[in-house]
Scaffold this active site. Structure first.
Site, PDB file in Angstrom:
ATOM      1  N   ASP A   1       0.827  -1.203   0.000  1.00 16.21           N
ATOM      2  CA  ASP A   1       0.000   0.000   0.000  1.00 16.21           C
ATOM      3  C   ASP A   1       0.869   1.265   0.000  1.00 16.21           C
ATOM      4  O   ASP A   1       1.661   1.477   0.921  1.00 16.21           O
ATOM      5  CB  ASP A   1      -0.892  -0.060   1.261  1.00 16.21           C
ATOM      6  CG  ASP A   1      -2.015   0.946   1.247  1.00 16.21           C
ATOM      7  OD1 ASP A   1      -2.014   1.840   0.385  1.00 16.21           O
ATOM      8  OD2 ASP A   1      -2.895   0.832   2.120  1.00 16.21           O
TER       9      ASP A   1
ATOM     10  N   GLY B   1      -5.181   3.440  -7.868  1.00 17.32           N
ATOM     11  CA  GLY B   1      -5.389   3.638  -9.302  1.00 17.32           C
ATOM     12  C   GLY B   1      -4.584   4.777  -9.906  1.00 17.32           C
ATOM     13  O   GLY B   1      -4.744   5.109 -11.084  1.00 17.32           O
ATOM     14  N   ASP B   2      -3.673   5.380  -9.119  1.00 20.38           N
ATOM     15  CA  ASP B   2      -2.890   6.510  -9.628  1.00 20.38           C
ATOM     16  C   ASP B   2      -2.085   6.122 -10.862  1.00 20.38           C
ATOM     17  O   ASP B   2      -1.650   4.984 -11.009  1.00 20.38           O
ATOM     18  CB  ASP B   2      -1.912   7.000  -8.542  1.00 20.38           C
ATOM     19  CG  ASP B   2      -2.628   7.742  -7.435  1.00 20.38           C
ATOM     20  OD1 ASP B   2      -3.854   7.952  -7.554  1.00 20.38           O
ATOM     21  OD2 ASP B   2      -1.963   8.088  -6.436  1.00 20.38           O
TER      22      ASP B   2
ATOM     23  N   ASP C   1     -10.622   4.112  -1.350  1.00 18.09           N
ATOM     24  CA  ASP C   1     -11.218   3.087  -0.484  1.00 18.09           C
ATOM     25  C   ASP C   1     -12.741   2.998  -0.634  1.00 18.09           C
ATOM     26  O   ASP C   1     -13.442   3.998  -0.722  1.00 18.09           O
ATOM     27  CB  ASP C   1     -10.892   3.391   0.986  1.00 18.09           C
ATOM     28  CG  ASP C   1      -9.427   3.128   1.291  1.00 18.09           C
ATOM     29  OD1 ASP C   1      -8.634   2.937   0.345  1.00 18.09           O
ATOM     30  OD2 ASP C   1      -9.069   3.114   2.487  1.00 18.09           O
TER      31      ASP C   1
HETATM   32  C1  GLA Z   1      -5.472   2.248   2.828  1.00 16.76           C
HETATM   33  C2  GLA Z   1      -5.988   1.112   1.950  1.00 16.76           C
HETATM   34  C3  GLA Z   1      -7.015   0.313   2.721  1.00 16.76           C
HETATM   35  C4  GLA Z   1      -6.397  -0.230   4.005  1.00 16.76           C
HETATM   36  C5  GLA Z   1      -5.822   0.912   4.822  1.00 16.76           C
HETATM   37  C6  GLA Z   1      -5.026   0.402   6.014  1.00 16.76           C
HETATM   38  O1  GLA Z   1      -6.468   3.175   3.088  1.00 16.76           O
HETATM   39  O2  GLA Z   1      -6.524   1.596   0.755  1.00 16.76           O
HETATM   40  O3  GLA Z   1      -7.509  -0.762   1.938  1.00 16.76           O
HETATM   41  O4  GLA Z   1      -5.389  -1.148   3.677  1.00 16.76           O
HETATM   42  O5  GLA Z   1      -4.953   1.727   4.043  1.00 16.76           O
HETATM   43  O6  GLA Z   1      -4.425   1.419   6.749  1.00 16.76           O
END
Ligand code: GLA
Length: 396
Positions: free
Chosen positions: A148, A197-198, A218
């Protein structure tokens, strides 16, 4: 370079390329299915929640329906030891033992990190420790990594201020670095990119070894957000295929106040999108209705169809949208969604069979109703409930 040398190099590169591709296809030949802790447990997730979930994936039948990955999201991370090796925190006393437990149930374990110094929940990230972390995951027995972007966005801006092109290059390099680190461990892991998606990630995700990449910000457990994300996937179908999938985020089926029809719409839309089906609900409280939505075998078969074609929007009129997904056996899944606030009778908009390559009539089955409809024509009509869907499989 001598001719023989060039040939040897070409063969070696080809072999590595083919090997990496074969590995990618064996780990995610169809869109990954499983469960992830974030949508329900968020920062509260513990070792016990993961064990309970593993038990319930088996006892509810979800594992046998295909949900095999149990993914721990953010907030498992502890500090690094003197050698720089990442430790899990007090919520996860023994990651290796947890992996053994999950594996003993015929399931696979996933984990989460960030290319930045910190994760989105401000726990330790992998920056500068990529190979070490990948090796630690492999030693624990991890089968899936969600990586992430989070604080790496700040690193990019700091290293290449006011230069978005250079920033995007840094982002790709960071994802490629972890891809190489995973390959080096020799352990197959599903590689899940999360950078919302960047930079049109679907264009380059496969080139950094991604098996799936988030295409949006999200999701949350409400109809507006879920349907906005799902509908925004129109046009992305050509980027998905065996081993590499668009990921419109994890399922909220069974979370928040989603109604039965909204859960059915969510599940149908994700199936039509050949999206990873990563459940995000609390299995200790799963109702029979939610279980039936998540485990509808015919809907899962559409999502997991081995042709690996993502569906796309064929027609839209106001809140009514028709999406089609070609299937391996020559049939097509056709979903007629009603994203509107009142029931719709389709107002004679037609099935648009011609746009899907069919003639005047087709044989059809209503999937959620589990009912054969016989031969139907383009003018077939039905009532679609508010926030609901009718899912057909049609064939010549
Ligand atoms: C981002 C991701 C989520 C989750 C949180 C965890 O927002 O997009 O899916 O993994 O971090 O902190």
């Amino acid at each position: 370079m001598a001719k023989a040398g060039r040939l040897a190099l070409f063969l070696a590169v080809t072999a590595v390329g083919a090997g990496a591709q074969a590995a990618a296809q064996t780990v995610a030949a169809t869109p990954p299915m499983g469960w992830n802790s974030w949508n329900f447990f968020a920062g509260r997730v513990t070792d016990k929640d993961i064990r309970d979930t593993a038990d319930l994936l088996v006892s509810t039948g979800m594992r046998d329906a295909g949900y095999v990955y149990v993914n721990i999201d953010d907030t498992w991370e502890g500090k690094r030891d003197a050698q720089g090796r990442i430790q899990s925190n007090e919520k996860f006393p023994d990651m290796k033992a947890l992996a053994d437990y999950v594996h003993s149930k015929g399931l696979k374990l996933g984990i989460y990190s960030s290319p930045g110094p910190q994760t989105c929940a401000r726990f330790e990230g992998s920056l500068g420790h990529e190979e070490q972390d990948a090796q630690t995951y492999a030693d624990w027995g991890i089968d899936y990594l969600k990586y992430d972007l989070c604080s790496y966005g700040g690193v990019m801006r700091q290293q290449a201020p006011d230069d978005p092109v250079a920033q995007n290059k840094l982002m790709r390099e960071a994802y490629e670095k972890m891809h190489q680190a995973i390959l080096k461990t020799g352990r197959p892991m599903v590689y899940s990119l999360c950078q919302y998606g960047d930079d049109s990630v679907w264009d380059w995700g496969p080139s950094v070894g991604a098996n799936l990449w988030r295409t949006t910000g999200d999701i949350s457990a409400n109809f507006d957000r879920m349907s906005l994300i799902g509908r925004s996937q129109a046009g992305l179908a050509k980027f998905a295929g065996p081993g590499h999938w668009n990921d419109p985020d994890m399922l909220e089926v069974g979370n928040g106040r989603l109604t039965h029809d909204e859960n059915v719409t969510h599940m149908t839309l994700w199936a039509m999108l050949a999206a990873p089906l990563i459940a995000g609900n609390n299995l200790t409280q799963m109702t029979p209705d939610v279980a039936a939505v998540l485990m509808n075998k015919d809907v899962i078969a559409i999502a997991q169809d081995v042709l690996g074609k993502q569906g796309d929007r064929v027609y839209a009129e106001g809140p009514v949208e028709i999406w089609a997904k070609p299937l391996k056996d020559g049939a097509t899944a056709v979903a007629i969604f009603n994203f509107g606030e009142t029931a719709s009778e389709m107002r004679g908009i037609g099935l648009h069979l011609k746009e899907m390559g069919f003639g005047a009539s087709v044989k059809a089955r209503d999937v959620w109703a589990a009912k054969d409809l016989g031969t139907i024509k383009d003018d077939w009509k039905t009532t679609i409930p508010r926030h609901g869907v009718v899912l057909l499989v049609v064939k010549r």
